[in-house]
Design a protein around this motif. Sequence first.
Motif, PDB file in Angstrom:
ATOM      1  N   PHE A  48      11.130 -32.625 -47.072  1.00 54.10           N
ATOM      2  CA  PHE A  48       9.985 -31.832 -46.623  1.00 54.10           C
ATOM      3  C   PHE A  48       8.663 -32.553 -46.926  1.00 54.10           C
ATOM      4  O   PHE A  48       7.714 -32.483 -46.134  1.00 54.10           O
ATOM      5  CB  PHE A  48       9.987 -30.465 -47.295  1.00 54.10           C
ATOM      6  CG  PHE A  48      10.954 -29.480 -46.696  1.00 54.10           C
ATOM      7  CD1 PHE A  48      11.249 -29.481 -45.346  1.00 54.10           C
ATOM      8  CD2 PHE A  48      11.568 -28.520 -47.492  1.00 54.10           C
ATOM      9  CE1 PHE A  48      12.136 -28.568 -44.788  1.00 54.10           C
ATOM     10  CE2 PHE A  48      12.450 -27.596 -46.948  1.00 54.10           C
ATOM     11  CZ  PHE A  48      12.736 -27.623 -45.600  1.00 54.10           C
ATOM     12  N   GLU A  49       8.586 -33.223 -48.048  1.00 47.58           N
ATOM     13  CA  GLU A  49       7.354 -33.941 -48.395  1.00 47.58           C
ATOM     14  C   GLU A  49       7.129 -35.133 -47.468  1.00 47.58           C
ATOM     15  O   GLU A  49       5.987 -35.468 -47.152  1.00 47.58           O
ATOM     16  CB  GLU A  49       7.416 -34.399 -49.850  1.00 47.58           C
ATOM     17  CG  GLU A  49       7.280 -33.256 -50.855  1.00 47.58           C
ATOM     18  CD  GLU A  49       7.187 -33.742 -52.278  1.00 47.58           C
ATOM     19  OE1 GLU A  49       7.571 -34.914 -52.541  1.00 47.58           O
ATOM     20  OE2 GLU A  49       6.743 -32.963 -53.144  1.00 47.58           O
ATOM     21  N   VAL A  80      12.844 -23.718 -52.187  1.00 48.81           N
ATOM     22  CA  VAL A  80      12.374 -25.080 -51.922  1.00 48.81           C
ATOM     23  C   VAL A  80      11.339 -25.078 -50.802  1.00 48.81           C
ATOM     24  O   VAL A  80      10.318 -25.780 -50.881  1.00 48.81           O
ATOM     25  CB  VAL A  80      13.561 -26.002 -51.567  1.00 48.81           C
ATOM     26  CG1 VAL A  80      13.065 -27.388 -51.172  1.00 48.81           C
ATOM     27  CG2 VAL A  80      14.517 -26.108 -52.749  1.00 48.81           C
ATOM     28  N   LEU A  81      11.593 -24.304 -49.755  1.00 49.99           N
ATOM     29  CA  LEU A  81      10.647 -24.231 -48.649  1.00 49.99           C
ATOM     30  C   LEU A  81       9.290 -23.719 -49.136  1.00 49.99           C
ATOM     31  O   LEU A  81       8.235 -24.264 -48.766  1.00 49.99           O
ATOM     32  CB  LEU A  81      11.188 -23.324 -47.553  1.00 49.99           C
ATOM     33  CG  LEU A  81      10.329 -23.164 -46.299  1.00 49.99           C
ATOM     34  CD1 LEU A  81      10.194 -24.490 -45.565  1.00 49.99           C
ATOM     35  CD2 LEU A  81      10.928 -22.109 -45.366  1.00 49.99           C
ATOM     36  N   GLY A  89       2.728 -25.952 -50.115  1.00 51.16           N
ATOM     37  CA  GLY A  89       1.447 -26.487 -50.583  1.00 51.16           C
ATOM     38  C   GLY A  89       1.169 -27.869 -50.035  1.00 51.16           C
ATOM     39  O   GLY A  89       0.061 -28.161 -49.553  1.00 51.16           O
ATOM     40  N   THR A  90       2.180 -28.750 -50.084  1.00 50.98           N
ATOM     41  CA  THR A  90       2.014 -30.107 -49.565  1.00 50.98           C
ATOM     42  C   THR A  90       1.732 -30.094 -48.071  1.00 50.98           C
ATOM     43  O   THR A  90       0.862 -30.820 -47.578  1.00 50.98           O
ATOM     44  CB  THR A  90       3.280 -30.932 -49.851  1.00 50.98           C
ATOM     45  OG1 THR A  90       3.500 -30.984 -51.265  1.00 50.98           O
ATOM     46  CG2 THR A  90       3.139 -32.347 -49.310  1.00 50.98           C
ATOM     47  N   SER A  97      -2.187 -30.617 -43.497  1.00 55.64           N
ATOM     48  CA  SER A  97      -2.823 -30.035 -42.315  1.00 55.64           C
ATOM     49  C   SER A  97      -4.330 -29.900 -42.517  1.00 55.64           C
ATOM     50  O   SER A  97      -5.124 -30.192 -41.620  1.00 55.64           O
ATOM     51  CB  SER A  97      -2.202 -28.672 -42.014  1.00 55.64           C
ATOM     52  OG  SER A  97      -2.805 -28.072 -40.897  1.00 55.64           O
ATOM     53  N   LEU A  98      -4.722 -29.462 -43.711  1.00 53.56           N
ATOM     54  CA  LEU A  98      -6.148 -29.329 -44.019  1.00 53.56           C
ATOM     55  C   LEU A  98      -6.843 -30.680 -43.973  1.00 53.56           C
ATOM     56  O   LEU A  98      -7.957 -30.807 -43.432  1.00 53.56           O
ATOM     57  CB  LEU A  98      -6.317 -28.698 -45.401  1.00 53.56           C
ATOM     58  CG  LEU A  98      -7.752 -28.591 -45.926  1.00 53.56           C
ATOM     59  CD1 LEU A  98      -8.598 -27.687 -45.025  1.00 53.56           C
ATOM     60  CD2 LEU A  98      -7.763 -28.079 -47.366  1.00 53.56           C
TER      61      LEU A  98
END
Length: 241
Positions: A90-91, A142-143, A148-149, A154-155
Amino acid sequence: MPRNTLTRDQIVRTAVELLDEEGMEGLNMRSLGKRLDSAATAVYWHVKNKDDLVLLAGDLVWHEIELPEPDAADWRRAAVSLAVDLNAMFERHPWLVQAFGSHLFYGRGKARYDDHCIALYEQAGFAPADADQVAAAVFTYVLGNALGTAAMGSLDRRLRRDGHDPQEFIAATMTKAAEVAQEFPRLRARLTQPAATDYAAAPAQTLERGLRALLAGLEAQLPPHPRQVHESAGAAHPGST
């Protein structure tokens, strides 16, 4: 590149690269075609639309997850290893976390992962229906940890598009957040500690610690092993054979 020289695998892998760099908001057929040195219309000969492409890209990256061998004697170690690798995936691909809000993912890559999770928890002693719930609970944890990452990525892209310096913007926001936190005693105490860092920073090993606690709680719900039941009965009746 003419459409007859493109392959779906090439298109999907290039889409993953584009998504990693630009996020969901940066994926469109025109930009993908440009990377492939091909007309956008040529891409449509291999994928139906953008949503179809996201599903294919999402399933591809599930294959990156290492699948540890199920171990009934130490199933929690294998479960933590599997969950940590899921989080690492995911990261690497934070757009996938975003996409869960608008897409239902399926495919061989995800099915491979899901099947292995269920096998691991069934071997630990969970009934099939319980194994499904345990796998879902760990996945959801985990999701949530990966949100946060994904949000920060996106930000960062949005701020850059709008002409802002992400580091300056985030630093200014954290300063304001710290000012608000001063009104609350426990937050204020943490901000004044010598080792205090970013107000929003998570403690080290947060993911692994939470996983171990979650799995320990789930393990407590397992029915007693037949050998444990026998030993318990023997302890209650010392004279028994």
